[in-house]
Write an enzyme that holds these catalytic residues in place. Structure first.
Site, PDB file in Angstrom:
ATOM      1  N   SER A 119       0.814  -1.198   0.000  1.00  0.00           N
ATOM      2  CA  SER A 119       0.000   0.000   0.000  1.00  0.00           C
ATOM      3  C   SER A 119       0.858   1.264   0.000  1.00  0.00           C
ATOM      4  CB  SER A 119      -0.949  -0.039   1.189  1.00  0.00           C
ATOM      5  OG  SER A 119      -2.022   0.835   0.991  1.00  0.00           O
ATOM      6  N   LYS A 171     -21.113  17.571   8.383  1.00  0.00           N
ATOM      7  CA  LYS A 171     -20.019  18.062   9.222  1.00  0.00           C
ATOM      8  C   LYS A 171     -19.564  17.026  10.239  1.00  0.00           C
ATOM      9  CE  LYS A 171     -17.059  21.011  10.720  1.00  0.00           C
ATOM     10  NZ  LYS A 171     -15.855  21.307   9.914  1.00  0.00           N
TER      11      LYS A 171
END
Length: 297
Positions: A119, A171
């Site tokens: 990765s 949010k």
């Protein structure tokens, strides 16, 4: 009667203090000497610098600083980026990638893959001019994952409630105090998809592979070094010593190149005095503080 003179035995506490201070000074001198030797200056002449990226990538600051130091040294003609990492946070990973890429325009860089370079570990390896891995190195895992805990059920059981005042619907996305909505999933999936596209594009460009071929491989799978060579993900099979030799040739160093490493920085004076264990414990604690992270894993 005449005055009697009292004779006190000599005090030895001051002598013991000097012994302690002297021993302390010797330890400091020894530590400084050990640190200097750990730098592996290799004496005069042209050298290959070795930068080690070990463990999960949570920050880029030290690696970038080390790269800067080697970039400024005229005696360092080439670098080996030794990677043994399962991946890490996206931002710092990309910062290291960009720094190595910029440095490779000035000095040759060979990426040497150890036990694992998956990765984000593989991502930063892409920035080198050449990638070598051992036959049994585990690498690849091209993809992005995001995960975070949801503790709403647990909080309800213990009677804890959270009141959230927010400026927009998304949010508080990722909050452990509420259930995940379909809008949350759509929003987060879009972010992950964008990061994934950046990763795939980096592999395609740096390995000169068609994007369609990379997308077939970029499903999170890992590969051995032997498999990766046949797939075009690396340039060759080789050890760290092989990477140093290759870097020396690319840097036009005659003979066997000398190597230099930057000593590992201790967390504090106490940790420097006692050893690495304290610093490792501190790092382990701080790495676990965030509730969730973006990983290239």
């Amino acid at each position: 009667m005449g005055q009697t003179e009292l004779i006190h035995p000599p005090r030895k506490s001051g002598r013991w203090l000097w012994w302690i201070l002297g021993a302390f000074a010797l330890i400091i001198v020894y530590k400084i000497g050990s640190a200097s030797q750990g730098a592996g200056s290799g004496g005069l002449g042209e050298k290959v610098g070795i930068i080690v990226v070990e463990g999960p990538i949570y920050t880029s600051e030290k690696t970038v600083k080390d790269l800067d130091k080697f970039q400024k040294r005229n005696d360092i003609k080439a670098l080996v980026l030794r990677i043994n990492s399962p991946g890490g946070v996206v931002g710092p990973t990309q910062e290291i990638f960009e720094k190595v890429k910029a440095l490779s325009l000035i000095k040759p860089v060979v990426s040497s893959l150890g036990a694992v370079a998956a990765s984000g570990g593989y991502y930063i390896a892409l920035a080198g001019d050449s990638i070598l891995a051992n036959g049994g190195t585990i690498l690849g895992s091209i993809g992005v994952i995001m995960e975070y805990p949801i503790a709403r059920g647990l909080l309800e059981k213990v009677g804890v409630e959270f009141e959230t005042i927010k400026s927009g619907e998304l949010k508080d996305t990722g909050s452990i105090t509420r259930a995940v909505t379909s809008r949350d999933r759509q929003y987060l999936q879009g972010v992950v998809d964008d990061l994934y596209a950046q990763f795939v594009n980096a592999v395609a460009v740096e390995r000169s592979l068609p994007r369609t071929e990379v997308e077939v491989l970029a499903d999170g799978r890992v590969f051995t070094g032997i498999q990766s060579l046949s797939l075009g993900l690396i340039d060759g099979i080789g050890t760290l010593e092989d990477a140093v030799s290759l870097a020396g040739r690319l840097g036009k160093i005659s003979g066997d190149p000398r190597t230099v490493r930057i000593p590992k920085k201790r967390s504090s004076f106490v940790d420097w005095f006692l050893g690495d264990r304290v610093g490792q414990k501190i790092n382990t604690v701080f790495e676990k503080i965030p509730a969730y992270r973006w990983h290239m894993e």
